[in-house]
Design a protein around this motif. Structure first.
Motif, short mmCIF file in Angstrom:
data_model
loop_
_atom_site.label_atom_id
_atom_site.label_comp_id
_atom_site.label_asym_id
_atom_site.label_seq_id
_atom_site.Cartn_x
_atom_site.Cartn_y
_atom_site.Cartn_z
N ALA A 103 0.88 -1.31 -0.12
CA ALA A 103 0.22 -0.10 -0.06
C ALA A 103 0.73 1.14 0.02
O ALA A 103 0.39 2.52 -0.28
CB ALA A 103 -0.89 -0.14 1.31
N SER A 104 2.05 1.23 0.53
CA SER A 104 3.02 2.37 0.38
C SER A 104 3.83 2.40 -0.68
O SER A 104 4.30 3.66 -1.31
CB SER A 104 3.75 2.71 1.79
N THR A 105 4.73 1.53 -1.06
CA THR A 105 5.65 1.48 -2.14
C THR A 105 5.52 0.55 -3.24
O THR A 105 5.87 0.98 -4.16
CB THR A 105 7.05 1.26 -1.43
N GLY A 106 4.96 -0.85 -2.71
CA GLY A 106 5.20 -1.85 -3.80
C GLY A 106 3.99 -1.80 -4.82
O GLY A 106 4.27 -2.24 -6.10
N GLY A 107 2.95 -1.65 -4.49
CA GLY A 107 1.81 -1.85 -5.40
C GLY A 107 1.41 -3.18 -5.48
O GLY A 107 2.19 -4.00 -4.61
N ILE A 108 0.67 -3.84 -6.24
CA ILE A 108 0.03 -5.05 -6.44
C ILE A 108 0.05 -5.43 -7.86
O ILE A 108 -0.24 -4.74 -8.63
CB ILE A 108 -1.01 -5.30 -5.42
N VAL A 109 0.62 -6.70 -8.23
CA VAL A 109 0.43 -7.04 -9.64
C VAL A 109 -0.93 -8.02 -9.76
O VAL A 109 -1.06 -8.82 -8.91
CB VAL A 109 1.67 -7.82 -10.16
N ILE A 110 -1.78 -7.77 -10.72
CA ILE A 110 -2.83 -8.68 -10.98
C ILE A 110 -2.74 -9.30 -12.31
O ILE A 110 -2.29 -8.58 -13.16
CB ILE A 110 -4.21 -7.83 -10.95
N ASP A 111 -2.82 -10.79 -12.15
CA ASP A 111 -2.65 -11.47 -13.26
C ASP A 111 -3.75 -12.22 -13.41
O ASP A 111 -4.25 -12.86 -12.88
CB ASP A 111 -1.22 -12.58 -13.18
N THR A 112 -4.49 -11.89 -14.78
CA THR A 112 -5.83 -12.42 -14.81
C THR A 112 -6.22 -12.71 -16.29
O THR A 112 -5.68 -12.27 -17.21
CB THR A 112 -6.95 -11.46 -14.23
N ARG A 113 -7.08 -13.93 -16.38
CA ARG A 113 -7.69 -14.20 -17.69
C ARG A 113 -9.18 -14.16 -17.25
O ARG A 113 -9.70 -15.06 -16.82
CB ARG A 113 -7.19 -15.58 -18.20
N ALA A 114 -9.85 -13.02 -18.22
CA ALA A 114 -11.13 -12.97 -17.97
C ALA A 114 -11.82 -12.19 -18.79
O ALA A 114 -10.98 -11.66 -19.80
CB ALA A 114 -11.32 -11.96 -16.47
N ARG A 115 -13.11 -11.90 -18.75
CA ARG A 115 -14.05 -11.30 -19.90
C ARG A 115 -13.81 -10.10 -19.26
O ARG A 115 -14.40 -9.56 -18.08
CB ARG A 115 -15.19 -11.78 -20.00
N GLU B 133 -15.73 -3.79 -27.14
CA GLU B 133 -16.19 -5.14 -26.95
C GLU B 133 -15.48 -6.05 -25.96
O GLU B 133 -14.71 -5.53 -25.39
CB GLU B 133 -15.92 -5.94 -28.40
N ASN B 134 -16.54 -6.51 -25.21
CA ASN B 134 -16.46 -7.44 -24.11
C ASN B 134 -15.83 -8.70 -24.60
O ASN B 134 -16.42 -9.40 -25.16
CB ASN B 134 -17.74 -7.87 -23.55
N ARG B 135 -14.35 -9.14 -24.23
CA ARG B 135 -13.80 -10.32 -24.67
C ARG B 135 -12.84 -10.89 -23.76
O ARG B 135 -12.37 -9.96 -22.74
CB ARG B 135 -12.93 -9.88 -25.90
N ILE B 136 -12.64 -12.11 -24.00
CA ILE B 136 -11.68 -12.64 -23.00
C ILE B 136 -10.14 -12.08 -23.16
O ILE B 136 -9.59 -11.91 -24.33
CB ILE B 136 -11.56 -14.30 -23.02
N ARG B 137 -9.56 -11.72 -22.29
CA ARG B 137 -8.06 -11.14 -22.18
C ARG B 137 -7.48 -11.79 -21.10
O ARG B 137 -7.92 -11.90 -20.15
CB ARG B 137 -8.16 -9.48 -22.04
N HIS B 138 -6.33 -11.75 -21.69
CA HIS B 138 -4.91 -12.13 -20.63
C HIS B 138 -4.34 -10.90 -20.10
O HIS B 138 -3.63 -10.34 -20.90
CB HIS B 138 -4.39 -13.41 -21.03
N LEU B 139 -4.48 -10.38 -18.88
CA LEU B 139 -3.79 -9.23 -18.62
C LEU B 139 -2.71 -9.50 -17.36
O LEU B 139 -3.19 -10.23 -16.31
CB LEU B 139 -4.83 -8.22 -18.20
N THR B 140 -1.53 -8.87 -17.38
CA THR B 140 -0.94 -8.89 -16.04
C THR B 140 -0.39 -7.22 -15.93
O THR B 140 0.27 -6.91 -16.87
CB THR B 140 0.53 -9.80 -16.45
N VAL B 141 -1.17 -6.86 -14.92
CA VAL B 141 -0.95 -5.38 -14.83
C VAL B 141 -0.40 -5.07 -13.50
O VAL B 141 -1.17 -5.58 -12.34
CB VAL B 141 -2.41 -4.76 -15.10
N ALA B 142 0.24 -4.05 -13.43
CA ALA B 142 0.98 -3.74 -12.03
C ALA B 142 0.02 -2.41 -11.36
O ALA B 142 0.11 -1.32 -12.35
CB ALA B 142 2.33 -3.25 -12.09
N LEU B 143 -0.76 -2.65 -10.42
CA LEU B 143 -1.63 -1.81 -10.06
C LEU B 143 -0.58 -0.70 -9.00
O LEU B 143 0.04 -1.46 -8.20
CB LEU B 143 -2.79 -2.11 -9.41
#
Length: 185
Positions: free
Chosen positions: A92-104, A116-126
């Motif tokens: 919460a202060s420095t690192g953030g969080i990585v979310i790795d998901t395969r979803a619509r 368009e609403n489609r299945i995507r595989h995302l790896t995003v650093a929040l």
């Protein structure tokens, strides 16, 4: 099953693998430090203060089974929340969080854009403030739908809008049919 809640918990566990003290002496020293004295530990474990002191000094090494069980339980009870708090604090202060998901994943946007609403595989650093929101919500007992909403808001800002550099008119990101979800700190 709480996919988001469990995912956050797993990330915290992975991030801090520092094991709890194992030997009776180390466990006793840890408890003495936590409870700020041998007297409090002795009362909690229902043993004499002298016995606690002898464990701390290494004069006794092997507790009898019932004491070993109590000792282990008391250490674990205090160790986990401390570890969890440190991981959350860092995310919460420095690192953030990585979310790795395969979803619509799709979004609501003005007419004429590719929503368009489609299945995507995302790896995003929040960034840290999104991690903080997720952990705060989880601590306040938010359900999975709420955690999913917070994660979707994070994906909207970071991935779709690139931190405000594009897609400014994006209204809402939909995050459904989750096939895979993993968090990393």
């Amino acid at each position: 099953m709480s996919m988001f809640g469990d995912g956050l918990e797993a990330a915290v566990q992975k991030a801090f693998t520092r094991p709890a003290p194992k030997s009776a002496g180390a466990q006793m020293r840890y408890l003495v430090k936590q409870l700020k004295g041998t007297k409090a530990v002795a009362q909690m474990l229902r043993i004499s203060q002298r016995t606690v002191e002898r464990y701390v000094k290494g004069q006794i090494k092997k507790p009898r089974p019932d004491l070993a069980t109590r000792l282990d339980r008391e250490v674990k009870k205090r160790w986990q929340p401390q570890v969890r708090a440190k991981a959350r604090q860092k995310a919460a202060s420095t690192g953030g969080i990585v979310i790795d998901t395969r979803a619509r994943i799709g979004y609501t946007a003005p007419i004429g854009s590719t929503d368009e609403n489609r299945i995507r595989h995302l790896t995003v650093a929040l960034p840290p403030h999104h991690a903080a929101r997720l952990f705060d919500a989880q601590e306040q007992g938010a359900n999975d739908a709420r955690l999913q909403e917070i994660a979707a808001e994070g994906l909207k800002e970071v991935y779709f809008q690139d931190g405000g550099r594009r897609a400014g008119s994006l209204e809402e990101v939909r995050f459904t049919d989750i096939e895979h979800l993993e968090f990393d700190l």
